[in-house]
Design a protein around this motif. Structure first.
Motif, PDB file in Angstrom:
ATOM      1  N   GLN A  99       0.799  -1.220   0.000  1.00  0.00           N
ATOM      2  CA  GLN A  99       0.000   0.000   0.000  1.00  0.00           C
ATOM      3  C   GLN A  99       0.838   1.279   0.000  1.00  0.00           C
ATOM      4  OE1 GLN A  99      -3.629  -0.359  -0.102  1.00  0.00           O
ATOM      5  NE2 GLN A  99      -2.762  -2.352  -0.663  1.00  0.00           N
ATOM      6  N   ASP A 100       2.148   1.146  -0.204  1.00  0.00           N
ATOM      7  CA  ASP A 100       2.979   2.348  -0.216  1.00  0.00           C
ATOM      8  C   ASP A 100       2.645   3.251  -1.397  1.00  0.00           C
ATOM      9  OD1 ASP A 100       3.956   0.319  -1.829  1.00  0.00           O
ATOM     10  OD2 ASP A 100       6.052   0.861  -1.555  1.00  0.00           O
ATOM     11  N   CYS A 101       2.038   2.680  -2.441  1.00  0.00           N
ATOM     12  CA  CYS A 101       1.627   3.492  -3.585  1.00  0.00           C
ATOM     13  C   CYS A 101       0.587   4.539  -3.168  1.00  0.00           C
ATOM     14  CB  CYS A 101       1.093   2.618  -4.713  1.00  0.00           C
ATOM     15  SG  CYS A 101      -0.319   1.570  -4.250  1.00  0.00           S
ATOM     16  N   ILE A 102      -0.214   4.238  -2.145  1.00  0.00           N
ATOM     17  CA  ILE A 102      -1.202   5.200  -1.661  1.00  0.00           C
ATOM     18  C   ILE A 102      -0.498   6.358  -0.968  1.00  0.00           C
ATOM     19  CG2 ILE A 102      -3.186   5.556  -0.151  1.00  0.00           C
ATOM     20  CD1 ILE A 102      -3.957   2.679  -0.576  1.00  0.00           C
ATOM     21  N   ASP A 103       0.525   6.059  -0.175  1.00  0.00           N
ATOM     22  CA  ASP A 103       1.304   7.120   0.473  1.00  0.00           C
ATOM     23  C   ASP A 103       1.941   8.029  -0.567  1.00  0.00           C
ATOM     24  OD1 ASP A 103       0.716   6.097   3.020  1.00  0.00           O
ATOM     25  OD2 ASP A 103       2.448   4.746   2.974  1.00  0.00           O
ATOM     26  N   ASP A 104       2.481   7.426  -1.629  1.00  0.00           N
ATOM     27  CA  ASP A 104       3.097   8.217  -2.698  1.00  0.00           C
ATOM     28  C   ASP A 104       2.064   9.115  -3.371  1.00  0.00           C
ATOM     29  OD1 ASP A 104       5.481   6.924  -2.162  1.00  0.00           O
ATOM     30  OD2 ASP A 104       5.255   5.449  -3.773  1.00  0.00           O
ATOM     31  N   MET A 105       0.894   8.561  -3.637  1.00  0.00           N
ATOM     32  CA  MET A 105      -0.180   9.332  -4.261  1.00  0.00           C
ATOM     33  C   MET A 105      -0.595  10.501  -3.379  1.00  0.00           C
ATOM     34  SD  MET A 105      -3.780   9.552  -3.754  1.00  0.00           S
ATOM     35  CE  MET A 105      -4.106   7.994  -2.957  1.00  0.00           C
ATOM     36  N   ARG A 106      -0.694  10.254  -2.080  1.00  0.00           N
ATOM     37  CA  ARG A 106      -1.109  11.295  -1.145  1.00  0.00           C
ATOM     38  C   ARG A 106      -0.079  12.427  -1.106  1.00  0.00           C
ATOM     39  NH1 ARG A 106      -1.579   8.147   3.374  1.00  0.00           N
ATOM     40  NH2 ARG A 106      -3.564   7.331   2.640  1.00  0.00           N
ATOM     41  N   LYS A 107       1.198  12.072  -1.096  1.00  0.00           N
ATOM     42  CA  LYS A 107       2.259  13.089  -1.103  1.00  0.00           C
ATOM     43  C   LYS A 107       2.226  13.914  -2.382  1.00  0.00           C
ATOM     44  CE  LYS A 107       5.369  10.289   1.757  1.00  0.00           C
ATOM     45  NZ  LYS A 107       6.604   9.445   1.750  1.00  0.00           N
ATOM     46  N   LEU A 108       1.965  13.252  -3.500  1.00  0.00           N
ATOM     47  CA  LEU A 108       1.909  13.947  -4.784  1.00  0.00           C
ATOM     48  C   LEU A 108       0.804  14.997  -4.792  1.00  0.00           C
ATOM     49  CD1 LEU A 108       2.838  13.996  -7.841  1.00  0.00           C
ATOM     50  CD2 LEU A 108       0.931  12.432  -8.261  1.00  0.00           C
ATOM     51  N   TYR A 109      -0.395  14.613  -4.356  1.00  0.00           N
ATOM     52  CA  TYR A 109      -1.502  15.560  -4.364  1.00  0.00           C
ATOM     53  C   TYR A 109      -1.316  16.667  -3.331  1.00  0.00           C
ATOM     54  CZ  TYR A 109      -4.293  12.877  -7.687  1.00  0.00           C
ATOM     55  OH  TYR A 109      -4.756  12.259  -8.824  1.00  0.00           O
ATOM     56  N   LYS A 110      -0.688  16.360  -2.211  1.00  0.00           N
ATOM     57  CA  LYS A 110      -0.437  17.407  -1.215  1.00  0.00           C
ATOM     58  C   LYS A 110       0.511  18.459  -1.779  1.00  0.00           C
ATOM     59  CE  LYS A 110       0.987  18.240   3.560  1.00  0.00           C
ATOM     60  NZ  LYS A 110       1.873  19.365   3.255  1.00  0.00           N
ATOM     61  N   GLU A 111       1.552  18.018  -2.491  1.00  0.00           N
ATOM     62  CA  GLU A 111       2.475  18.970  -3.098  1.00  0.00           C
ATOM     63  C   GLU A 111       1.737  19.849  -4.106  1.00  0.00           C
ATOM     64  OE1 GLU A 111       6.633  19.048  -5.726  1.00  0.00           O
ATOM     65  OE2 GLU A 111       5.550  17.170  -5.432  1.00  0.00           O
ATOM     66  N   ARG A 112       0.912  19.233  -4.923  1.00  0.00           N
ATOM     67  CA  ARG A 112       0.150  20.001  -5.909  1.00  0.00           C
ATOM     68  C   ARG A 112      -0.811  20.962  -5.229  1.00  0.00           C
ATOM     69  NH1 ARG A 112      -1.495  15.419 -10.457  1.00  0.00           N
ATOM     70  NH2 ARG A 112       0.636  14.913 -11.123  1.00  0.00           N
ATOM     71  N   ARG A 113      -1.479  20.491  -4.184  1.00  0.00           N
ATOM     72  CA  ARG A 113      -2.415  21.350  -3.460  1.00  0.00           C
ATOM     73  C   ARG A 113      -1.715  22.581  -2.924  1.00  0.00           C
ATOM     74  NH1 ARG A 113      -4.011  20.269   2.679  1.00  0.00           N
ATOM     75  NH2 ARG A 113      -1.786  20.802   2.709  1.00  0.00           N
ATOM     76  N   ASP A 114      -0.549  22.378  -2.300  1.00  0.00           N
ATOM     77  CA  ASP A 114       0.171  23.494  -1.698  1.00  0.00           C
ATOM     78  C   ASP A 114       0.618  24.507  -2.745  1.00  0.00           C
ATOM     79  OD1 ASP A 114      -0.233  22.240   0.703  1.00  0.00           O
ATOM     80  OD2 ASP A 114       1.805  21.430   0.870  1.00  0.00           O
ATOM     81  N   VAL A 115       1.108  24.013  -3.887  1.00  0.00           N
ATOM     82  CA  VAL A 115       1.536  24.910  -4.965  1.00  0.00           C
ATOM     83  C   VAL A 115       0.330  25.688  -5.504  1.00  0.00           C
ATOM     84  CG1 VAL A 115       2.403  24.979  -7.346  1.00  0.00           C
ATOM     85  CG2 VAL A 115       3.555  23.561  -5.642  1.00  0.00           C
ATOM     86  N   LEU A 116      -0.783  24.992  -5.712  1.00  0.00           N
ATOM     87  CA  LEU A 116      -1.975  25.625  -6.286  1.00  0.00           C
ATOM     88  C   LEU A 116      -2.560  26.677  -5.349  1.00  0.00           C
ATOM     89  CD1 LEU A 116      -4.131  25.760  -8.504  1.00  0.00           C
ATOM     90  CD2 LEU A 116      -5.306  23.850  -7.380  1.00  0.00           C
ATOM     91  N   VAL A 117      -2.751  26.332  -4.092  1.00  0.00           N
ATOM     92  CA  VAL A 117      -3.359  27.259  -3.140  1.00  0.00           C
ATOM     93  C   VAL A 117      -2.470  28.483  -2.934  1.00  0.00           C
ATOM     94  CG1 VAL A 117      -4.047  27.562  -0.732  1.00  0.00           C
ATOM     95  CG2 VAL A 117      -4.750  25.521  -1.980  1.00  0.00           C
ATOM     96  N   LYS A 118      -1.165  28.259  -2.758  1.00  0.00           N
ATOM     97  CA  LYS A 118      -0.239  29.376  -2.560  1.00  0.00           C
ATOM     98  C   LYS A 118      -0.231  30.298  -3.767  1.00  0.00           C
ATOM     99  CE  LYS A 118       4.618  30.449  -1.580  1.00  0.00           C
ATOM    100  NZ  LYS A 118       5.977  29.868  -1.352  1.00  0.00           N
ATOM    101  N   GLY A 119      -0.195  29.702  -4.958  1.00  0.00           N
ATOM    102  CA  GLY A 119      -0.161  30.514  -6.171  1.00  0.00           C
ATOM    103  C   GLY A 119      -1.434  31.309  -6.378  1.00  0.00           C
ATOM    104  N   LEU A 120      -2.593  30.719  -6.087  1.00  0.00           N
ATOM    105  CA  LEU A 120      -3.849  31.442  -6.233  1.00  0.00           C
ATOM    106  C   LEU A 120      -3.916  32.613  -5.256  1.00  0.00           C
ATOM    107  CD1 LEU A 120      -6.368  28.485  -6.702  1.00  0.00           C
ATOM    108  CD2 LEU A 120      -5.642  30.128  -8.435  1.00  0.00           C
ATOM    109  N   LYS A 121      -3.453  32.400  -4.051  1.00  0.00           N
ATOM    110  CA  LYS A 121      -3.471  33.493  -3.064  1.00  0.00           C
ATOM    111  C   LYS A 121      -2.527  34.611  -3.486  1.00  0.00           C
ATOM    112  CE  LYS A 121      -5.116  30.840   0.889  1.00  0.00           C
ATOM    113  NZ  LYS A 121      -4.930  30.435   2.298  1.00  0.00           N
ATOM    114  N   GLN A 122      -1.382  34.261  -4.038  1.00  0.00           N
ATOM    115  CA  GLN A 122      -0.452  35.283  -4.522  1.00  0.00           C
ATOM    116  C   GLN A 122      -1.038  36.063  -5.690  1.00  0.00           C
ATOM    117  OE1 GLN A 122       3.069  32.937  -5.310  1.00  0.00           O
ATOM    118  NE2 GLN A 122       3.904  33.262  -3.246  1.00  0.00           N
ATOM    119  N   ALA A 123      -1.919  35.407  -6.445  1.00  0.00           N
ATOM    120  CA  ALA A 123      -2.576  36.074  -7.571  1.00  0.00           C
ATOM    121  C   ALA A 123      -3.747  36.939  -7.119  1.00  0.00           C
ATOM    122  CB  ALA A 123      -3.055  35.032  -8.578  1.00  0.00           C
TER     123      ALA A 123
END
Length: 407
Positions: A288-312
């Motif tokens: 099930q480590d693939c689920i941990d990897d998937m979760r980390k991937l989406y968290k990174e994307r979430r953080d980039v997206l939210v931060k960038g939208l707020k900066q905009a």
């Protein structure tokens, strides 16, 4: 001609179609559109799951009709997952059924338990099948608040007192698509007690059970003692294992509801292709480590997206779960509504999002932004959005007048 058909007449025009058409037109003109509209995972299915599919498909014995309710090994694997993850015991024979994705399961259960005129309680905004599965089946839908709190519970009480006939079932979806909101076990306990008191079934959509980013872990409603007396829960392989196109999901819980769904499905399909079911079994039983990897991937994307939208200059909430940001339309453009704003964003920022109206009329002040592109493409989208919101191409402020939208 289709307007002649009763069930078609009950369906409004597909809200997402306008944006999809505009997106297709832009791409036909060789425009580079960053598509953050559909919640379609862009990562590959983990290799060990694909390998099991290849192995199974090479056995000609797997090429015939399969089992409509799911092969026994797959149903046992789902029961084992519930035991590990939620400490919930399920009987694979009577309390579990495999479905062709959770969407198909919800729609077919709606057909199994609904009669014309029945009242179904559905959060607004909510994933479209939650509402339209029952509308297609002939039932009537009553909207309730989408937040897992006293506002929803109070609305449920009003619905029971004032709906004729009394509601048959209630839909809940936490973590929510599109909002990302999560429920806790205390809320589910109140919900189950309410449903038992008023003899209402609960249909819980738990498709995003494994997509969470903090210390709060999404629970199952079936963890509440006695929940199986009134509740059935839908889960999916689509997001957890990046298997969206494989169309594999499950329903689990109340035996009467599982039996009804099993009977309807026995007339409609022979189940998913057996190699897909075999590979899905390997996914649930395997590493099930693939689920941990998937979760980390989406968290990174979430953080980039939210931060960038707020900066905009676009202040959006940070979702605790799910693969979407539920973003209120900036005040300057709110009078447009979500469909026209989405089209404007596509034309000016070259970014596709999902209009909130597609999730119910109460979602028309929002758009849903999916985290389905890599961080490089998300940053490209953010540059387009920032240029649109802060630059001259945003145009004049827009507001709604009595005669519609105007500049």
């Amino acid at each position: 001609m289709t307007e002649e058909f009763h069930r078609i007449r009950r369906l409004p025009p597909y809200v997402f179609a306008e944006v999809n058409q505009a997106k297709a037109k832009a791409r036909a003109s060789a425009e580079d559109i960053v598509d953050l509209g559909m919640g379609n995972p862009d990562s590959p299915t983990p290799p060990h799951i694909v390998a099991k599919l290849v192995e199974a498909v090479q056995n000609p014995d797997t090429h015939g009709y399969s089992a409509s309710k799911g092969i026994p090994g797959l149903r046992r694997a789902l029961a084992a997952y519930y035991g590990r993850r939620f400490n919930v015991e399920l009987d694979p024979e009577t309390e579990v059924i495999a479905t062709l994705g959770s969407k198909e399961g919800l729609a077919n259960l709606a057909a199994a338990i609904s009669s014309p005129g029945d009242t179904i309680l559905v959060p607004n905004p909510s994933y479209p099948i939650h509402q339209f599965g029952f509308i297609i089946a002939g039932a009537s839908v009553r909207s309730i608040p989408h937040t897992p709190d006293h506002a929803m519970l109070e609305a449920l009480d009003r619905a029971v007192r004032h709906s004729v006939p009394k509601p048959t079932a209630l839909i809940v979806n936490f973590p929510s698509n599109p909002t990302g909101l999560m429920a806790d076990l205390d809320f589910y306990r109140e919900l189950v007690a309410f449903a038992k008191k008023h003899k209402i079934y609960i249909l819980s959509d738990l498709a995003y059970a494994e997509l969470y980013y903090g210390d709060r872990i999404p629970p199952s409603i079936l963890e509440v003692p006695g929940a199986k007396d009134v509740a059935v829960e839908f889960t999916s392989m689509s997001k957890t294992y990046n298997m969206a196109g494989w169309r594999m999901g499950f329903a689990a819980g109340n035996r009467k509801l599982i039996s009804a769904l099993t009977r309807v499905k026995s007339y409609l399909d022979y189940g998913a292709f057996t190699p897909i079911q075999v590979a899905s079994t390997a996914a649930l039983n395997g590493p099930q480590d693939c689920i941990d990897d998937m979760r980390k991937l989406y968290k990174e994307r979430r953080d980039v997206l939210v931060k960038g939208l707020k900066q905009a200059g676009w202040d959006v909430p940070v979702p605790e779960a799910g693969m979407f940001v539920w973003a209120e339309i900036p005040e300057r453009f709110r009078g447009l509504g979500s469909v026209e704003f989405s089209k404007l964003l596509l034309a000016r920022a070259k970014v596709a999002v999902a209009p909130g109206l597609g999730f119910g009329e109460h979602g028309d002040t929002h758009v849903r932004i999916a985290m389905v592109e890599n961080t490089q493409r998300i940053r490209q989208a953010l540059r387009g959005i920032r240029g649109f919101l802060q630059g001259d191409n945003a145009g004049p402020a827009i507001e709604a007048g009595s005669d519609g939208v105007k500049a």
